[in-house]
Design a protein around this motif. Structure first.
Motif, PDB file in Angstrom:
ATOM      1  N   GLU A  64     -42.725   6.779 -64.760  1.00 36.90           N
ATOM      2  CA  GLU A  64     -42.551   6.083 -66.036  1.00 36.90           C
ATOM      3  C   GLU A  64     -43.735   6.353 -66.957  1.00 36.90           C
ATOM      4  OE1 GLU A  64     -39.925   4.278 -66.824  1.00 36.90           O
ATOM      5  OE2 GLU A  64     -38.932   4.023 -64.879  1.00 36.90           O
ATOM      6  N   ASP A  65     -43.529   6.176 -68.248  1.00 35.11           N
ATOM      7  CA  ASP A  65     -44.621   6.235 -69.216  1.00 35.11           C
ATOM      8  C   ASP A  65     -45.296   4.861 -69.244  1.00 35.11           C
ATOM      9  OD1 ASP A  65     -44.142   8.895 -70.020  1.00 35.11           O
ATOM     10  OD2 ASP A  65     -42.578   8.234 -71.429  1.00 35.11           O
ATOM     11  N   VAL A  66     -46.383   4.753 -68.497  1.00 31.88           N
ATOM     12  CA  VAL A  66     -47.065   3.465 -68.355  1.00 31.88           C
ATOM     13  C   VAL A  66     -47.809   3.098 -69.640  1.00 31.88           C
ATOM     14  CG1 VAL A  66     -49.004   2.314 -67.184  1.00 31.88           C
ATOM     15  CG2 VAL A  66     -47.258   3.498 -65.846  1.00 31.88           C
ATOM     16  N   VAL A  67     -47.704   1.827 -70.017  1.00 28.55           N
ATOM     17  CA  VAL A  67     -48.471   1.261 -71.120  1.00 28.55           C
ATOM     18  C   VAL A  67     -49.307   0.109 -70.565  1.00 28.55           C
ATOM     19  CG1 VAL A  67     -48.350  -0.069 -73.283  1.00 28.55           C
ATOM     20  CG2 VAL A  67     -46.807   1.880 -72.905  1.00 28.55           C
ATOM     21  N   ILE A  68     -50.601   0.106 -70.877  1.00 25.62           N
ATOM     22  CA  ILE A  68     -51.459  -1.025 -70.564  1.00 25.62           C
ATOM     23  C   ILE A  68     -51.700  -1.782 -71.860  1.00 25.62           C
ATOM     24  CG2 ILE A  68     -53.664  -1.796 -69.627  1.00 25.62           C
ATOM     25  CD1 ILE A  68     -51.916  -0.424 -67.542  1.00 25.62           C
ATOM     26  N   VAL A  69     -51.310  -3.038 -71.899  1.00 27.81           N
ATOM     27  CA  VAL A  69     -51.410  -3.840 -73.124  1.00 27.81           C
ATOM     28  C   VAL A  69     -52.876  -4.193 -73.371  1.00 27.81           C
ATOM     29  CG1 VAL A  69     -50.699  -5.976 -74.259  1.00 27.81           C
ATOM     30  CG2 VAL A  69     -49.106  -4.780 -72.713  1.00 27.81           C
ATOM     31  N   GLY A  96     -74.969 -11.390 -55.936  1.00 24.63           N
ATOM     32  CA  GLY A  96     -74.815 -10.603 -57.152  1.00 24.63           C
ATOM     33  C   GLY A  96     -73.427 -10.012 -57.262  1.00 24.63           C
ATOM     34  N   THR A  97     -73.086  -9.558 -58.463  1.00 26.58           N
ATOM     35  CA  THR A  97     -71.796  -8.914 -58.681  1.00 26.58           C
ATOM     36  C   THR A  97     -71.875  -7.441 -58.272  1.00 26.58           C
ATOM     37  OG1 THR A  97     -72.340  -8.364 -60.974  1.00 26.58           O
ATOM     38  CG2 THR A  97     -71.237 -10.467 -60.580  1.00 26.58           C
ATOM     39  N   LEU A  98     -70.701  -6.850 -58.047  1.00 27.69           N
ATOM     40  CA  LEU A  98     -70.636  -5.491 -57.512  1.00 27.69           C
ATOM     41  C   LEU A  98     -69.930  -4.520 -58.459  1.00 27.69           C
ATOM     42  CD1 LEU A  98     -69.688  -6.480 -53.845  1.00 27.69           C
ATOM     43  CD2 LEU A  98     -71.971  -5.872 -54.717  1.00 27.69           C
ATOM     44  N   TYR A  99     -68.668  -4.770 -58.772  1.00 27.05           N
ATOM     45  CA  TYR A  99     -67.894  -3.863 -59.615  1.00 27.05           C
ATOM     46  C   TYR A  99     -66.745  -4.642 -60.242  1.00 27.05           C
ATOM     47  CZ  TYR A  99     -64.837  -3.849 -55.523  1.00 27.05           C
ATOM     48  OH  TYR A  99     -64.025  -4.239 -54.486  1.00 27.05           O
ATOM     49  N   PRO A 100     -66.164  -4.126 -61.335  1.00 19.95           N
ATOM     50  CA  PRO A 100     -65.095  -4.868 -62.027  1.00 19.95           C
ATOM     51  C   PRO A 100     -63.782  -4.895 -61.253  1.00 19.95           C
ATOM     52  CG  PRO A 100     -66.103  -3.210 -63.462  1.00 19.95           C
ATOM     53  CD  PRO A 100     -66.558  -2.916 -62.072  1.00 19.95           C
ATOM     54  N   GLU A 101     -63.120  -6.053 -61.321  1.00 21.53           N
ATOM     55  CA  GLU A 101     -61.723  -6.197 -60.903  1.00 21.53           C
ATOM     56  C   GLU A 101     -60.950  -6.382 -62.213  1.00 21.53           C
ATOM     57  OE1 GLU A 101     -60.625  -5.932 -57.882  1.00 21.53           O
ATOM     58  OE2 GLU A 101     -61.972  -6.851 -56.415  1.00 21.53           O
ATOM     59  N   THR A 102     -60.403  -5.299 -62.709  1.00 18.48           N
ATOM     60  CA  THR A 102     -59.886  -5.241 -64.080  1.00 18.48           C
ATOM     61  C   THR A 102     -58.548  -5.953 -64.229  1.00 18.48           C
ATOM     62  OG1 THR A 102     -60.977  -3.102 -64.308  1.00 18.48           O
ATOM     63  CG2 THR A 102     -59.313  -3.653 -65.952  1.00 18.48           C
ATOM     64  N   ILE A 103     -58.421  -6.743 -65.320  1.00 16.66           N
ATOM     65  CA  ILE A 103     -57.130  -7.361 -65.634  1.00 16.66           C
ATOM     66  C   ILE A 103     -56.308  -6.332 -66.396  1.00 16.66           C
ATOM     67  CG2 ILE A 103     -55.917  -9.090 -67.000  1.00 16.66           C
ATOM     68  CD1 ILE A 103     -59.176  -9.766 -65.132  1.00 16.66           C
ATOM     69  N   GLN A 104     -55.198  -5.916 -65.792  1.00 14.85           N
ATOM     70  CA  GLN A 104     -54.323  -4.894 -66.366  1.00 14.85           C
ATOM     71  C   GLN A 104     -52.963  -5.523 -66.659  1.00 14.85           C
ATOM     72  OE1 GLN A 104     -54.737  -1.167 -63.764  1.00 14.85           O
ATOM     73  NE2 GLN A 104     -55.785  -2.708 -62.531  1.00 14.85           N
ATOM     74  N   ILE A 105     -52.576  -5.508 -67.931  1.00 18.11           N
ATOM     75  CA  ILE A 105     -51.235  -5.997 -68.292  1.00 18.11           C
ATOM     76  C   ILE A 105     -50.349  -4.759 -68.377  1.00 18.11           C
ATOM     77  CG2 ILE A 105     -49.872  -7.359 -69.904  1.00 18.11           C
ATOM     78  CD1 ILE A 105     -52.503  -8.600 -70.911  1.00 18.11           C
ATOM     79  N   VAL A 106     -49.542  -4.569 -67.348  1.00 20.56           N
ATOM     80  CA  VAL A 106     -48.814  -3.318 -67.137  1.00 20.56           C
ATOM     81  C   VAL A 106     -47.379  -3.434 -67.635  1.00 20.56           C
ATOM     82  CG1 VAL A 106     -48.106  -1.593 -65.432  1.00 20.56           C
ATOM     83  CG2 VAL A 106     -50.227  -2.904 -65.080  1.00 20.56           C
ATOM     84  N   THR A 107     -46.965  -2.434 -68.397  1.00 17.87           N
ATOM     85  CA  THR A 107     -45.564  -2.337 -68.816  1.00 17.87           C
ATOM     86  C   THR A 107     -45.243  -0.859 -69.015  1.00 17.87           C
ATOM     87  OG1 THR A 107     -43.905  -3.160 -70.382  1.00 17.87           O
ATOM     88  CG2 THR A 107     -46.088  -2.651 -71.282  1.00 17.87           C
ATOM     89  N   GLY A 152     -36.240  -2.486 -63.792  1.00 18.07           N
ATOM     90  CA  GLY A 152     -35.833  -3.190 -64.994  1.00 18.07           C
ATOM     91  C   GLY A 152     -35.608  -4.681 -64.845  1.00 18.07           C
ATOM     92  N   THR A 153     -35.956  -5.267 -63.706  1.00 15.89           N
ATOM     93  CA  THR A 153     -35.750  -6.707 -63.519  1.00 15.89           C
ATOM     94  C   THR A 153     -36.865  -7.540 -64.151  1.00 15.89           C
ATOM     95  OG1 THR A 153     -36.803  -6.591 -61.330  1.00 15.89           O
ATOM     96  CG2 THR A 153     -34.396  -6.432 -61.415  1.00 15.89           C
ATOM     97  N   ILE A 154     -38.014  -6.928 -64.422  1.00 11.63           N
ATOM     98  CA  ILE A 154     -39.059  -7.592 -65.196  1.00 11.63           C
ATOM     99  C   ILE A 154     -39.564  -6.618 -66.270  1.00 11.63           C
ATOM    100  CG2 ILE A 154     -39.783  -9.091 -63.297  1.00 11.63           C
ATOM    101  CD1 ILE A 154     -42.317  -7.367 -63.042  1.00 11.63           C
ATOM    102  N   ASP A 155     -40.234  -7.176 -67.263  1.00 10.68           N
ATOM    103  CA  ASP A 155     -40.683  -6.357 -68.390  1.00 10.68           C
ATOM    104  C   ASP A 155     -42.149  -5.956 -68.295  1.00 10.68           C
ATOM    105  OD1 ASP A 155     -38.194  -6.570 -69.994  1.00 10.68           O
ATOM    106  OD2 ASP A 155     -38.718  -8.711 -70.006  1.00 10.68           O
ATOM    107  N   ALA A 156     -42.968  -6.795 -67.687  1.00 11.38           N
ATOM    108  CA  ALA A 156     -44.408  -6.528 -67.628  1.00 11.38           C
ATOM    109  C   ALA A 156     -45.019  -7.310 -66.471  1.00 11.38           C
ATOM    110  CB  ALA A 156     -45.076  -6.928 -68.947  1.00 11.38           C
ATOM    111  N   ALA A 157     -46.254  -6.957 -66.134  1.00  8.62           N
ATOM    112  CA  ALA A 157     -46.933  -7.634 -65.024  1.00  8.62           C
ATOM    113  C   ALA A 157     -48.437  -7.661 -65.246  1.00  8.62           C
ATOM    114  CB  ALA A 157     -46.619  -6.931 -63.705  1.00  8.62           C
ATOM    115  N   PHE A 158     -49.043  -8.782 -64.876  1.00  9.29           N
ATOM    116  CA  PHE A 158     -50.495  -8.867 -64.815  1.00  9.29           C
ATOM    117  C   PHE A 158     -50.939  -8.386 -63.437  1.00  9.29           C
ATOM    118  CE2 PHE A 158     -49.714 -11.651 -68.339  1.00  9.29           C
ATOM    119  CZ  PHE A 158     -50.883 -11.689 -69.078  1.00  9.29           C
TER     120      PHE A 158
END
Length: 332
Positions: A223-228, A128-139, A200-206
């Protein structure tokens, strides 16, 4: 005459010995270790492969091992490992009985895709499943990125080579008619991704991980984090094509976010060798889900039998299914 009597006695004794050996033939240690049919003899020992000592799988595995041992009498041990992909191969090779993995990784293994190309894992089923592994697009706010479409032409980390994050990123981009050719793809670990955003070497990350994720929390301190966000229609299409995903959201307050952000998640799950018999897996499933109060790790609060077969992505073991049927639990 005495010689004939002796020979007859010898033959009878030999025949009796063969009958006794046949009756006791199924009681050797090898058969006992594998288990039998429903109601058969229980295995003496079970190994649960987890992840690294600094992650979530290992402490949860230790708690589950204690629960299974106390409830079933089976000596159960939690072992460290390289986590999801390695664990599927460990079960394939017969070197453990139960493993933690992600729902998407389990599906790739069963289908022989991506990192399991030419190495299909066919002897594993779900508990069975347990808990979410969330996809976060971070910038960050200063990047100006507000939507997945805005990633086009940007330097974007899609996870370390061979990681589960890489196909997550590819599949989400696909829903927006984008490919890796549309971004400046960077193959970085979580920590490297956060460092890249910060300097500043990358703009965003999964990032695919339970929230809050420590590396992203560290970023939010400076930083002011934004999750897309992932739009609902795109999430629906993703889930329809890749059923190991589920809807998820990152709550407001996480990383100092002013509002909750809709996204998707794969899930951490427990899988088991299909060689384990129905009765044993039923006992293990029942033991875990009915003793969650003994799990002290914070993720224990997210584990719920009522949701355990949502988005599993692979076949559920008959022993686990028997437990869910008894409880009237069905996949949503």
């Amino acid at each position: 005459m005495k010689k004939k009597s002796f020979l007859l006695a010898t033959v009878l004794l030999l025949a009796l010995s063969m009958v006794l050996a046949a009756c006791g033939g199924g009681n050797n240690e090898g058969d006992n270790a594998k288990g039998g049919d429903e109601g058969g003899e229980k295995p003496k020992f079970i190994s649960i492969v987890t992840g690294g000592t600094g992650g979530t799988y290992y402490p949860l595995g230790g708690a589950f091992a204690d629960i299974v041992k106390d409830a079933t009498g089976i000596e159960t041990n939690a072992e460290t490992s390289g986590a999801s992909a390695e664990n599927m191969n460990t079960l394939k090779n017969g070197d453990a009985e139960i493993a933690f993995t992600q729902t998407d990784i389990a599906s790739y293994a069963k289908d022989g895709k991506l990192m399991f190309d030419g190495n299909k894992v066919e002897n594993v089923q779900a508990i069975g499943t347990l808990y979410p592994e969330t996809i976060q697009i971070v910038t960050t706010k200063k990047s100006g990125i507000k939507s997945v479409a805005d990633l086009k032409g940007k330097k974007v980390s899609v996870g370390a080579p061979g990681s589960g994050t890489n196909p997550n990123a590819e599949q989400i981009l696909e829903m927006y008619d984008l490919t890796f050719d549309d971004i400046e793809k960077q193959d970085l670990s979580f920590d490297e991704s956060v460092a890249g955003i910060q300097d500043g070497t990358i703009d965003a990350a999964f990032v695919t991980a339970g929230t809050p994720t420590g590396a992203v929390e560290g970023l939010s301190a400076t930083e002011d984090v934004v999750i897309v966000p992932i739009d609902k229609d795109k999430a629906d299409a993703l889930i329809e094509k890749y059923p190991y995903y589920i809807h998820d959201e990152i709550p407001s307050g996480t990383y100092k976010l002013a509002e909750a952000v809709p996204t998707v998640a794969v899930q951490a799950m427990l899988v088991v060798s299909s060689d384990l018999d129905e009765g044993t897996v039923y006992d293990i499933t029942k033991a875990i889900f009915e003793n969650l109060d003994k799990v002290t790790h914070a993720k224990g609060k997210l584990i719920n039998a009522e949701k355990a077969i949502n988005g599993v992505g692979i076949e559920v073991h008959p022993g686990a299914q028997k437990y869910y049927d008894e409880k009237g639990i069905k996949a949503e």
